[in-house]
Write an enzyme that holds these catalytic residues in place. Structure first.
Site, PDB file in Angstrom:
ATOM      1  N   HIS A 412       0.822  -1.214   0.000  1.00  0.00           N
ATOM      2  CA  HIS A 412       0.000   0.000   0.000  1.00  0.00           C
ATOM      3  C   HIS A 412       0.858   1.268   0.000  1.00  0.00           C
ATOM      4  CE1 HIS A 412      -3.693   1.981  -0.059  1.00  0.00           C
ATOM      5  NE2 HIS A 412      -4.351   1.317   0.889  1.00  0.00           N
ATOM      6  N   ASP A 416      -2.222   2.154  -4.580  1.00  0.00           N
ATOM      7  CA  ASP A 416      -3.454   2.548  -3.910  1.00  0.00           C
ATOM      8  C   ASP A 416      -4.542   1.492  -4.121  1.00  0.00           C
ATOM      9  OD1 ASP A 416      -2.282   4.921  -3.090  1.00  0.00           O
ATOM     10  OD2 ASP A 416      -2.885   5.980  -4.916  1.00  0.00           O
TER      11      ASP A 416
END
Length: 441
Positions: A412, A416
């Protein structure tokens, strides 16, 4: 190397006048040397030939360079021992590294005179491994063996007439048949039956016994453990799921698998479709194909797909280079070659290095759903699972379709949620309608 003695050896002798100041022991020693020198000189004068002495050089073989990232390994096995002759490029030992087993071949022909390491020892690259006495194969070694075989063959016919003699006496000894009856109960056949049955009761309770066994982790398993823990500690891992209707891909495979096998001699599976679908999705979402290096993001303009393959020692990930430019058949051929190498333990370090994206197929073992761990320094891994028939809604109706759950675990920090979800949707669309690859839509 042959050296010829051409200079006279009289210089080894000392004049008797110099012995007057020497001790009695030195005098006796020097007189012996003088006598020997005189005999050699006489032999040189009488013989028209020069004396020749043959010297064989010793050669120390070192632990070979295996890869830039590997500095040491564990000596797994010696295939030769001291005194054995090894030919050029013959395998002498195998070294277990973090990734694969490396065979150590002899760079020269010769006889092993010394081993510098034992099995299970840790050996560093460039360290001494074994010593060779260079030379050709000993010619005398094969001779006696052949002569012994010939002698055995000659001895066999001699034994045959001896066996025939009692056969002639058999009719006379027909009444004396208790002797073979005595041999029947003494035959070892019942003993093996008892021995075979004896391990069975002893092995049955082992599964539920309270015994413990301690087995050292091999280097590959140690490396896998370190890297997986490193992945959990460094990456901000997150997993998202989707499901895929496999109906159209299964029909495509059923229609063309025989033709592909006949023309290309390779089986058409589902992995090639997921590799090509991933390449298509990675082209539109380059962040999933990137990696983090310090404070920078490195984007790759190519797709090297690491395909997870299970081996007895652990999970390895051979790399399909430039998968974006390969066809379905070429991908299947690469997977088949790597699978054969993995089964035979012949994967090279070059086969495992690199990789920008990983695909793991847990469905072959029956996995319904799971969250794969990122193969660092990559940023994402796609997990495939088992195909199961489930009721799904199709055009407002409930139908039974072959469905597969797919999962994408991603870092992450660089990817995204929107990009991860879009990636899975792209893969889903292509798998459910493979024609999209041909039309590039």
């Amino acid at each position: 190397m042959i050296s010829t003695i051409s200079k006279p050896v009289t210089r080894l002798a000392r004049p008797l006048s110099t012995l007057l100041t020497s001790s009695p022991v030195q005098v006796r020693r020097q007189l012996t040397i003088n006598a020997a020198a005189a005999s050699v000189v006489a032999a040189q004068r009488l013989s028209p030939y020069r004396s020749q002495v043959r010297f064989y050089a010793d050669y120390v073989v070192k632990v070979p360079h295996m890869a830039d990232s590997i500095s040491e390994g564990s000596l797994k096995q010696w295939n030769k021992k001291v005194g054995d002759f090894v030919a050029l490029d013959e395998e002498v030992a195998s070294i277990e590294t973090d990734k694969v087993d490396v065979a150590v071949n002899s760079p020269k022909s010769g006889t092993i005179v010394e081993l510098y390491a034992k099995e299970e020892d840790t050996v560093a690259v460039g360290a001494d491994l074994f010593k060779l006495e260079l030379g050709d194969s000993p010619s005398g070694g094969a001779g006696p063996a052949k002569e012994e075989k010939k002698a055995e063959k000659k001895a066999e016919p001699k034994d045959e007439p001896k066996k025939e003699e009692p056969k002639k006496e058999e009719p006379k000894k027909e009444e004396k048949k208790p002797e073979p009856k005595k041999e029947a109960p003494a035959a070892p056949k019942p003993a093996p039956a008892a021995s075979k049955s004896s391990p069975e009761p002893s092995s049955a309770p082992v599964a539920f016994s309270r015994e413990e066994r301690t087995v050292k982790m091999n280097r590959m398993r140690q490396t896998i453990a370190k890297r997986l823990k490193q992945s959990q500690e460094n990456a901000a891992s997150l997993t998202t799921f989707n499901e895929v209707d496999m109906s159209n891909l299964m029909k495509l495979r059923a229609n063309y698998k025989d033709a592909v096998l006949k023309k290309h001699n390779v089986k058409l599976g589902f992995m090639s479709a997921f590799v090509k679908a991933s390449c298509y999705a990675l082209k539109e979402l380059p962040a999933v194909n990137a990696r983090i290096e310090g404070d920078n993001i490195v984007y790759n303009d190519y797709v090297d797909v690491s395909v997870a393959v299970a081996t007895p020692k652990g999970l390895v990930t051979p790399v399909i280079r430039n998968a974006e430019s390969l066809s379905f058949v070429e991908v299947e051929k690469s997977i088949a070659q790597y699978g054969a190498k993995a089964r035979d333990g012949q994967l090279a370090i070059e086969d495992l290095s690199g990789g920008t994206f990983t695909i793991s197929n847990g469905g072959v073992f029956g996995s319904m759903m799971g969250t794969p761990i990122i193969n660092m320094p990559q940023s994402a891994i796609l997990g495939m699972h088992a195909i199961k028939e489930r009721p799904v809604a199709v055009d407002g109706k409930v139908e039974i379709r072959p469905m597969m759950y797919i999962a994408l675990t991603y870092d992450h920090r660089i990817i995204d949620g929107r990009e991860a979800t879009t990636f899975l949707v792209k893969v889903k669309e292509i798998i459910e309608d493979p024609v999209r690859l041909l039309l590039d839509v």
